[in-house]
Design a protein around this motif. Structure first.
Motif, mmCIF file in Angstrom:
data_model
loop_
_atom_site.group_PDB
_atom_site.id
_atom_site.type_symbol
_atom_site.label_atom_id
_atom_site.label_comp_id
_atom_site.label_asym_id
_atom_site.label_seq_id
_atom_site.Cartn_x
_atom_site.Cartn_y
_atom_site.Cartn_z
ATOM 1 N N LEU A 1 14.915 -17.343 -96.098
ATOM 2 C CA LEU A 1 14.097 -16.828 -97.206
ATOM 3 C C LEU A 1 14.217 -15.320 -97.376
ATOM 4 O O LEU A 1 13.337 -14.688 -97.968
ATOM 5 C CB LEU A 1 12.627 -17.203 -96.987
ATOM 6 C CG LEU A 1 12.289 -18.690 -97.034
ATOM 7 C CD1 LEU A 1 10.798 -18.906 -96.803
ATOM 8 C CD2 LEU A 1 12.714 -19.312 -98.365
ATOM 9 N N HIS B 1 12.614 -13.061 -106.712
ATOM 10 C CA HIS B 1 11.594 -12.146 -106.217
ATOM 11 C C HIS B 1 12.244 -10.930 -105.563
ATOM 12 O O HIS B 1 11.855 -9.782 -105.822
ATOM 13 C CB HIS B 1 10.719 -12.909 -105.216
ATOM 14 C CG HIS B 1 9.813 -12.055 -104.406
ATOM 15 N ND1 HIS B 1 10.112 -11.655 -103.123
ATOM 16 C CD2 HIS B 1 8.589 -11.536 -104.691
ATOM 17 C CE1 HIS B 1 9.115 -10.921 -102.653
ATOM 18 N NE2 HIS B 1 8.181 -10.840 -103.571
ATOM 19 N N GLU B 2 13.252 -11.164 -104.732
ATOM 20 C CA GLU B 2 13.958 -10.060 -104.082
ATOM 21 C C GLU B 2 14.647 -9.169 -105.116
ATOM 22 O O GLU B 2 14.560 -7.941 -105.062
ATOM 23 C CB GLU B 2 14.973 -10.622 -103.077
ATOM 24 C CG GLU B 2 15.915 -9.597 -102.476
ATOM 25 C CD GLU B 2 15.241 -8.602 -101.538
ATOM 26 O OE1 GLU B 2 15.838 -7.525 -101.304
ATOM 27 O OE2 GLU B 2 14.122 -8.871 -101.050
ATOM 28 N N ASN C 1 12.474 -17.249 -104.878
ATOM 29 C CA ASN C 1 12.411 -16.227 -103.838
ATOM 30 C C ASN C 1 13.553 -15.224 -103.988
ATOM 31 O O ASN C 1 13.362 -14.022 -103.795
ATOM 32 C CB ASN C 1 12.470 -16.879 -102.456
ATOM 33 C CG ASN C 1 12.505 -15.851 -101.343
ATOM 34 O OD1 ASN C 1 11.644 -14.999 -101.247
ATOM 35 N ND2 ASN C 1 13.531 -15.918 -100.507
ATOM 36 N N LEU D 1 11.154 -13.125 -96.527
ATOM 37 C CA LEU D 1 9.916 -13.171 -97.304
ATOM 38 C C LEU D 1 8.691 -13.206 -96.397
ATOM 39 O O LEU D 1 7.610 -12.731 -96.768
ATOM 40 C CB LEU D 1 9.925 -14.404 -98.210
ATOM 41 C CG LEU D 1 8.699 -14.625 -99.096
ATOM 42 C CD1 LEU D 1 8.582 -13.508 -100.133
ATOM 43 C CD2 LEU D 1 8.763 -15.984 -99.778
ATOM 44 N N LEU E 1 7.034 -22.477 -105.328
ATOM 45 C CA LEU E 1 6.650 -21.063 -105.343
ATOM 46 C C LEU E 1 5.148 -20.913 -105.131
ATOM 47 O O LEU E 1 4.701 -20.096 -104.316
ATOM 48 C CB LEU E 1 7.025 -20.426 -106.684
ATOM 49 C CG LEU E 1 6.277 -19.123 -106.999
ATOM 50 C CD1 LEU E 1 6.787 -17.982 -106.158
ATOM 51 C CD2 LEU E 1 6.340 -18.789 -108.481
ATOM 52 N N HIS F 1 5.815 -10.279 -95.131
ATOM 53 C CA HIS F 1 5.240 -10.056 -96.449
ATOM 54 C C HIS F 1 4.389 -8.796 -96.523
ATOM 55 O O HIS F 1 4.245 -8.201 -97.591
ATOM 56 C CB HIS F 1 4.407 -11.286 -96.842
ATOM 57 C CG HIS F 1 4.322 -11.495 -98.313
ATOM 58 N ND1 HIS F 1 5.434 -11.659 -99.114
ATOM 59 C CD2 HIS F 1 3.248 -11.540 -99.151
ATOM 60 C CE1 HIS F 1 5.054 -11.817 -100.366
ATOM 61 N NE2 HIS F 1 3.736 -11.734 -100.423
#
Length: 413
Positions: A300, A132-133, A129, A303, A259, A306
């Motif tokens: 998170l 991902h960022e 995560n 996240l 994930l 979304h």
């Protein structure tokens, strides 16, 4: 006499460092194990993530506040927020090294060894995560940090597939990372793991072939990410012996499966419709499941907001907004991950919500073909409320995000 406007402040600013608690938990577990000799200590991390956090989430509830648009430029530029994502990586790697040492020298029971694998898998899975960022940003340093965060799970191809595959095909049957209504997580897992890998390789090799170049180069984003994993594993095998490779492989599977279970719940059953021209409609807030649960959003890096991420992938986590038009999960991700692992529970909690989102029209959802007849037989009865909360009414796509913040799509969305 005029009144001065009080500038908006991020009330959660002191809470964001809590996101770094996850990679610290293995050190707490090690201290307890060292002090008590109890192998149970190695189950502390998954117990907190999937047990304590959902309870605290439930007690604290939702935070639906959005930053006003005039505050966004300053929030985006504030280095405090991005340094928190950077700091996850050294803590992640330190936890990995510690647990490799324990695996090699600890003399653990089978139960304790399984807890150790689960502990590192959770840390490295949540690190995806963070990757991902970072991977969505324009800065080269952050993109490379994204690949470094992915290295322990060997999931470097996520960097390519997520940005250029998933964001393009999200909420369509063509997307391996968008789960279909009636599809269990255990059916979704092989489809997304294999399909995402194939898609990433196809996307990256096509990029080079369109330029008349060979994809077998260090500039290939999949290959250089995989080399990072090979180098990391080789260094750890030299330091701790080849037996640690078994541990690394096991924790990698746990990590990337975490994930994928999050991928599973983020777009479950949601579908973009075809336009008159035969193309899919643009991604909008209706195509992602959201949650405003405060604690999980802090852990998170938001996240769970979304929908805004898909509309504006370059927008940093501290500026993501809650949308009225987004379908809402009945709980935070930490709770929903557990539900997703239990297909009967998941179907009971989620299937009626998907159908309610589409006003009972099954054909508007992204349906798993083997489940179509079962869902059709249930018909509109599936829209009945489930055990956790009333069914969500079909949203009006024209509604603005909370606090009337405009939706802006940025490049790469």
């Amino acid at each position: 006499m005029g009144t001065d406007t009080v500038p908006w402040r991020d009330t959660r600013k002191p809470l964001w460092p809590l996101a770094l608690l996850v990679p610290v938990l293995p050190f707490v577990a090690w201290s307890l194990w060292h002090a008590t000799g109890g192998g149970w200590a190695w189950w502390l991390t998954p117990a907190i993530v999937f047990g304590v956090i959902p309870v605290v989430d439930l007690l604290i509830g939702d935070d639906r506040e959005n930053p006003p648009e005039e505050a966004v430029p300053a929030l985006q530029a504030d280095g405090y927020y991005r340094w928190l994502t950077y700091l996850y990586l050294p803590a992640q790697y330190a936890a990995l090294v510690l647990c490799c040492a324990v695996w090699t020298h600890g003399g653990l029971s089978w139960a304790a060894a399984a807890g150790l694998v689960a502990t590192v898998g959770v840390v490295d899975g949540i690190a995806i995560n963070t990757a991902h960022e970072l991977g969505h940003k324009r800065e080269k340093a952050e993109r490379w940090l994204s690949k470094i965060a992915l290295a322990p799970t060997g999931y470097g191809h996520f960097y390519v597939e997520h940005n250029r595959g998933h964001h393009t095909r999200v909420a369509t049957p063509e997307d391996p990372a968008s789960a279909r209504l009636g599809e269990s997580f255990w059916a979704f897992w092989p489809r997304t793991v294999v399909g995402s890998l194939r898609s990433a390789w196809r996307l990256e090799t096509s990029r080079f072939r369109l330029r008349g170049r060979s994809p077998w180069t260090h500039r290939n984003d999949i290959l250089n990410a995989w080399v990072m994993t090979l180098v990391l594993y080789a260094v750890l095998a030299i330091a701790f012996g080849p037996g640690v490779l078994v541990f690394l492989a096991l924790q990698a599977v746990v990590g990337f499966s975490l994930l994928e279970v999050v991928n599973y719940l983020e777009h479950y059953g949601l579908a973009r419709q075809r336009t008159a021209a035969g193309r899919y409609e643009k991604v909008d807030p209706r195509h992602s499941w959201n949650s405003d649960r405060t604690v999980t959003n802090v852990f998170l890096f938001q996240l769970q907001r979304h929908s805004d991420h898909h509309a504006n992938p370059l927008r940093r986590y501290q500026t993501l907004r809650s949308f009225d038009a987004s379908p809402q999960l009945p709980a935070g991700y930490a709770t929903m991950v557990v539900a997703a692992l239990l297909p009967p529970v998941w179907r009971r909690v989620m299937d009626h919500r998907v159908l309610a989102h589409y006003g009972g029209e099954l054909e508007l959802a992204n349906v798993h073909p083997p489940a179509r007849e079962r869902l059709r037989r249930r018909g509109r009865g599936s829209v009945a409320p489930g055990p956790l909360s009333p069914a969500v009414p079909a949203p009006d796509p024209a509604r603005a995000p909370r606090r009337d913040a405009p939706i802006r799509r940025s490049a790469g969305g």
